[in-house]
Write a protein that holds these residues in place. Structure first.
Motif, mmCIF file in Angstrom:
data_model
loop_
_atom_site.group_PDB
_atom_site.id
_atom_site.type_symbol
_atom_site.label_atom_id
_atom_site.label_comp_id
_atom_site.label_asym_id
_atom_site.label_seq_id
_atom_site.Cartn_x
_atom_site.Cartn_y
_atom_site.Cartn_z
ATOM 1 N N THR A 157 0.944 -1.255 0.133
ATOM 2 C CA THR A 157 -0.046 -0.019 -0.201
ATOM 3 C C THR A 157 0.914 1.302 0.009
ATOM 4 O OG1 THR A 157 -1.559 -1.421 1.274
ATOM 5 C CG2 THR A 157 -1.915 1.113 1.300
ATOM 6 N N THR A 158 0.471 2.278 -0.834
ATOM 7 C CA THR A 158 1.366 3.547 -0.927
ATOM 8 C C THR A 158 0.603 4.739 -0.265
ATOM 9 O OG1 THR A 158 0.252 4.083 -2.802
ATOM 10 C CG2 THR A 158 2.019 2.645 -3.133
ATOM 11 N N SER A 159 1.581 5.711 0.004
ATOM 12 C CA SER A 159 1.054 6.911 0.536
ATOM 13 C C SER A 159 0.301 7.756 -0.303
ATOM 14 C CB SER A 159 2.413 7.737 0.842
ATOM 15 O OG SER A 159 2.854 7.457 1.883
ATOM 16 N N GLU A 160 0.401 7.564 -1.763
ATOM 17 C CA GLU A 160 -0.689 8.056 -2.820
ATOM 18 C C GLU A 160 -1.988 7.543 -2.695
ATOM 19 O OE1 GLU A 160 2.541 6.836 -3.141
ATOM 20 O OE2 GLU A 160 3.637 8.736 -4.098
ATOM 21 N N GLN A 161 -2.025 6.137 -2.298
ATOM 22 C CA GLN A 161 -3.555 5.444 -2.269
ATOM 23 C C GLN A 161 -4.063 6.034 -0.911
ATOM 24 O OE1 GLN A 161 -1.956 1.421 -2.375
ATOM 25 N NE2 GLN A 161 -2.881 1.180 -4.342
ATOM 26 N N ALA A 163 -3.322 9.186 0.167
ATOM 27 C CA ALA A 163 -3.785 10.457 0.254
ATOM 28 C C ALA A 163 -5.036 10.442 -0.697
ATOM 29 C CB ALA A 163 -2.600 10.745 -0.633
ATOM 30 N N GLU A 164 -5.334 9.566 -1.794
ATOM 31 C CA GLU A 164 -6.407 9.771 -2.313
ATOM 32 C C GLU A 164 -7.854 9.565 -1.487
ATOM 33 O OE1 GLU A 164 -8.103 8.038 -6.810
ATOM 34 O OE2 GLU A 164 -6.072 7.281 -5.919
ATOM 35 N N ILE A 165 -7.710 8.994 -0.346
ATOM 36 C CA ILE A 165 -8.937 8.873 0.622
ATOM 37 C C ILE A 165 -9.267 10.494 1.004
ATOM 38 C CG2 ILE A 165 -9.791 8.182 2.685
ATOM 39 C CD1 ILE A 165 -7.958 5.647 2.200
ATOM 40 N N ARG A 182 -12.985 23.188 3.018
ATOM 41 C CA ARG A 182 -13.769 23.083 1.738
ATOM 42 C C ARG A 182 -13.024 23.354 0.742
ATOM 43 N NH1 ARG A 182 -19.233 26.039 1.506
ATOM 44 N NH2 ARG A 182 -19.646 24.367 -0.112
ATOM 45 N N GLU A 183 -11.904 23.850 0.602
ATOM 46 C CA GLU A 183 -11.007 23.848 -0.681
ATOM 47 C C GLU A 183 -10.564 22.557 -1.000
ATOM 48 O OE1 GLU A 183 -10.330 26.761 -2.267
ATOM 49 O OE2 GLU A 183 -11.888 27.489 -0.948
ATOM 50 N N PRO A 184 -10.579 22.168 -2.246
ATOM 51 C CA PRO A 184 -10.164 20.918 -2.837
ATOM 52 C C PRO A 184 -8.587 20.754 -2.634
ATOM 53 C CG PRO A 184 -11.394 22.031 -4.705
ATOM 54 C CD PRO A 184 -11.264 23.219 -3.411
ATOM 55 N N ILE A 185 -8.088 19.651 -2.151
ATOM 56 C CA ILE A 185 -6.805 19.273 -2.253
ATOM 57 C C ILE A 185 -6.517 18.265 -3.178
ATOM 58 C CG2 ILE A 185 -6.459 19.982 0.116
ATOM 59 C CD1 ILE A 185 -6.715 16.796 0.874
ATOM 60 N N THR A 186 -5.060 17.937 -3.453
ATOM 61 C CA THR A 186 -4.539 16.988 -4.276
ATOM 62 C C THR A 186 -3.812 16.085 -3.581
ATOM 63 O OG1 THR A 186 -2.623 18.131 -4.967
ATOM 64 C CG2 THR A 186 -4.505 18.644 -6.272
ATOM 65 N N VAL A 187 -3.521 14.890 -4.354
ATOM 66 C CA VAL A 187 -2.672 13.848 -3.645
ATOM 67 C C VAL A 187 -1.228 14.460 -3.370
ATOM 68 C CG1 VAL A 187 -1.271 11.795 -4.293
ATOM 69 C CG2 VAL A 187 -3.846 12.015 -4.869
ATOM 70 N N GLU A 188 -0.703 15.487 -4.229
ATOM 71 C CA GLU A 188 0.462 16.183 -4.024
ATOM 72 C C GLU A 188 0.390 16.941 -2.614
ATOM 73 O OE1 GLU A 188 -1.187 16.014 -7.087
ATOM 74 O OE2 GLU A 188 0.102 14.448 -7.325
ATOM 75 N N ASP A 189 -0.852 17.485 -2.695
ATOM 76 C CA ASP A 189 -0.779 18.316 -1.354
ATOM 77 C C ASP A 189 -0.826 17.559 -0.250
ATOM 78 O OD1 ASP A 189 -1.533 20.712 -2.763
ATOM 79 O OD2 ASP A 189 -3.576 20.189 -2.971
ATOM 80 N N VAL A 190 -1.362 16.423 -0.055
ATOM 81 C CA VAL A 190 -1.406 15.595 0.978
ATOM 82 C C VAL A 190 0.321 14.991 1.277
ATOM 83 C CG1 VAL A 190 -2.101 13.357 1.925
ATOM 84 C CG2 VAL A 190 -3.718 14.844 0.687
ATOM 85 N N CYS A 305 -10.052 2.032 -2.929
ATOM 86 C CA CYS A 305 -9.982 3.226 -2.405
ATOM 87 C C CYS A 305 -9.666 4.235 -3.799
ATOM 88 C CB CYS A 305 -9.501 3.740 -1.374
ATOM 89 S SG CYS A 305 -10.123 3.138 0.041
ATOM 90 N N ALA A 306 -9.024 3.576 -4.739
ATOM 91 C CA ALA A 306 -8.599 4.504 -5.805
ATOM 92 C C ALA A 306 -9.634 4.633 -7.150
ATOM 93 C CB ALA A 306 -7.047 3.974 -6.365
ATOM 94 N N GLY A 307 -9.446 5.655 -8.182
ATOM 95 C CA GLY A 307 -10.188 5.594 -8.985
ATOM 96 C C GLY A 307 -11.563 6.001 -8.955
ATOM 97 N N GLY A 308 -11.814 6.534 -7.877
ATOM 98 C CA GLY A 308 -13.201 7.374 -7.743
ATOM 99 C C GLY A 308 -14.299 6.337 -7.122
ATOM 100 N N ARG A 309 -13.828 5.083 -6.900
ATOM 101 C CA ARG A 309 -14.881 4.284 -6.246
ATOM 102 C C ARG A 309 -15.498 4.729 -5.000
ATOM 103 N NH1 ARG A 309 -12.045 -0.199 -6.422
ATOM 104 N NH2 ARG A 309 -13.061 -1.510 -8.128
ATOM 105 N N ILE A 310 -14.901 5.349 -4.243
ATOM 106 C CA ILE A 310 -15.410 5.755 -2.954
ATOM 107 C C ILE A 310 -15.958 7.243 -2.862
ATOM 108 C CG2 ILE A 310 -14.132 4.143 -1.383
ATOM 109 C CD1 ILE A 310 -12.317 6.406 -0.699
ATOM 110 N N GLY A 311 -16.040 7.927 -4.140
ATOM 111 C CA GLY A 311 -16.575 9.111 -4.197
ATOM 112 C C GLY A 311 -17.821 9.225 -4.686
ATOM 113 N N LEU A 312 -18.459 10.401 -4.466
ATOM 114 C CA LEU A 312 -19.775 10.466 -5.105
ATOM 115 C C LEU A 312 -19.854 10.095 -6.441
ATOM 116 C CD1 LEU A 312 -20.970 13.565 -2.857
ATOM 117 C CD2 LEU A 312 -22.288 11.450 -3.288
ATOM 118 N N GLY A 313 -20.743 9.461 -6.896
ATOM 119 C CA GLY A 313 -20.726 9.175 -8.258
ATOM 120 C C GLY A 313 -20.178 7.541 -8.389
ATOM 121 N N GLY A 314 -19.302 7.210 -7.352
ATOM 122 C CA GLY A 314 -18.755 6.007 -7.556
ATOM 123 C C GLY A 314 -19.555 4.732 -7.166
#
Lengths: 383, 138
Positions: A157-161, A163-165, A182-190, A305-314
């Protein structure tokens, strides 16, 4: 006697505050009780079962006095942030057994305005196991980090994975006007946020806020008179994990026990679940919980948890309110999991609504994942 | 006995269930327990076996060798004593005898610590009554 399908959440209210230096925790409890009882169309005089936590060892009596309650059923469950999820499980049993008819669950805390550094303030040391842990400086973050490090070692398991959560849950918080961040963040921000306890960065960790909320539960018959759509407790279970006699598998989380039992009791399948509310104290908590509940196999949580599965619309939206990572976390977040699941099942989640949500899975984690923690799972459905 | 600086960290409380463990550490010896009835090893020390509830217990001296089972490099902790030593490594070591204990990994740079790394016990004298078992690369 079966407990399941007989008790409903008839009132739910989340306090909008995230910072309340002008309020006491008991005041937040009281305002939340008012909100949830009004939502249920009931009065405080209808309450005969009282449930709370986080108020001190015998604080439930002080709080009963503050609210001038004379309940005939009391439950001061104390298993960390999952306590309020456990209250709902216990209320279902108590109501089904006729021990009380209207259960009030309240929560209130001012961790942020008290500047209480929950995750990094040092260990709570008072019981025998602490003598063999606290001398080495485990923080709460550190306890979860031990699990994250082990998960990375065993499964890659990676830090990127992870972070995606946090990124997904922040996106959901953007839809919640009350969310603290409420401001969007990116994997890089995490990944660029400062390391708190490796491998967990600042943005892998929940915030510290003020806040509270309340729930009212009653029998399904009584719920049918309510103006709200009833949200029924279809199944539930709780579990605890600890360091055993010194052989604990850190990846064996409490959800592995409570999850399958709750699904079995509810008689539903994972594929039937429309949305999930999981305690997101840290990103690793979400990952190990989804594995433990059985939504994916052990070790598959990172990819799941990657690829949008756990997001709204997933396929399995989680923490649609923005979670503890981005909406609020006054120290014990369990009550908000049930409140948001109730909103979703009533169709009242606004822009974060999961279309036609019929079944929700809630899982609270309390305590320290790498030492002693509790897990409580509920399956909730529309009546 | 090493020179004692003022010790600011959490000091464990010695009780009747654990006295033998702490007294051995002062002698720079690490022990765990084994049940004389069912044979189950246990850490931390306690009076009653959690497997069979027998009180018939023996102390077993650990070799002091093991491997890192998990760890975290702690960069933030406000607690006295720890905040002055950041970053430090919190770890769980699996002793060669099979029991896992929480500890600190010392004697190397934090970024050098890996899961599975062989380690050996080193004793840190904290107060006249308390010595802690820590682990360094073996």
């Amino acid at each position: 006697m079966s407990v399941w399908g007989k008790t409903a959440v008839v009132g739910a209210w989340e306090h909008p505050t995230r910072f309340a230096p002008h309020m006491t925790p008991f005041q937040i409890h009281a305002e939340s009780a008012r909100g949830a009882l009004a939502d249920a169309g009931l009065t405080i005089h209808d309450v005969d079962g009282f449930f709370t936590s986080g108020v001190g060892p015998i604080g439930i009596m002080s709080l009963a006095q503050h609210l001038n309650l004379r309940p005939s059923y009391l439950d001061a469950q104390s298993i960390g942030g999952s306590s309020f999820v456990s209250h709902c499980l216990h209320a279902a049993a108590a109501i089904a057994a006729g021990l009380c008819s209207v259960a009030l669950v309240t929560y209130g805390a001012t961790a942020a305005s008290e500047r209480f550094a929950i995750g990094t303030g040092g260990a709570f040391a008072s019981e025998p196991p602490d003598n063999f842990e606290a001398p080495f400086g485990p923080t709460i973050v550190g306890s979860y980090a031990l699990v994250a490090q082990r998960h990375m070692h065993e499964y890659g398991t990676t830090s990127e994975q992870l972070a995606e959560i946090a990124v997904t849950i922040r996106r959901h918080a953007g839809l919640n006007p009350n969310a603290k961040y409420r401001e969007p963040i990116t994997v890089e921000d995490v990944l660029a946020s400062r390391m708190i306890s490796s491998p967990l960065h600042l943005l892998d960790c929940c915030m510290i806020s003020d806040g509270g909320g309340a729930l009212v539960l009653a029998s399904l018959e009584r719920a049918r008179d309510s103006r709200n759509k009833a949200v029924v407790i279809l199944g539930g279970a709780e579990a605890v994990r600890h360091l055993e006699a010194g052989e604990r598998d850190l990846l064996d989380v409490a959800a592995r026990q409570s999850g399958p039992l709750a699904f079995q009791r509810a008689g539903v399948r994972h594929a039937d679940i429309d949305m999930c509310m999981v305690y997101d104290s840290y990103t690793i908590t979400v990952l190990t919980t989804l594995e433990g509940l059985g939504f994916c196999k052990p070790g598959e949580g990172g990819a799941f948890c990657a690829g949008g599965r756990i997001g709204l619309g997933g396929a399995l939206p989680i923490n649609t309110d923005g979670g503890g990572l981005s909406s609020n976390h006054p120290g014990m977040r369990g009550i908000f999991l049930v409140i948001e699941a109730t909103r979703q099942l009533r169709g009242e989640a606004g822009p974060a609504q999961v279309p036609d949500a019929k079944l929700a899975c809630v899982h609270g984690t309390g305590g320290m994942l790498g030492q002693r923690h509790s897990g409580v799972t509920l399956i909730l459905g529309r009546a | 006995m090493a020179e004692m600086r003022p010790y600011k960290k959490f000091v464990p409380r010695i009780d009747e269930e654990s006295r033998g463990y702490w007294e051995a550490l002062v002698r720079h010896e690490l022990y765990f327990q084994r049940c004389r009835e069912c044979g189950k090893k246990r850490f931390y020390p306690r009076a009653v076996c959690p497997n069979c509830l027998s009180s018939n217990t023996e102390w077993v001296r650990a070799s002091g060798r093991g491997t890192v089972y998990s760890f975290t490099v702690t960069h933030q902790n406000q607690a006295p004593g720890f905040r002055e030593e950041l970053p430090y490594v919190l770890g769980i070591v699996e002793l060669g005898e099979g029991v896992r204990i929480m500890t600190n990994i010392v004697g190397c740079a934090p970024e050098q610590v890996r899961i599975g790394m062989p380690v050996e016990v080193t004793f840190e004298d904290c107060t006249p009554e308390i010595t802690l078992p820590k682990f360094r690369p073996a």
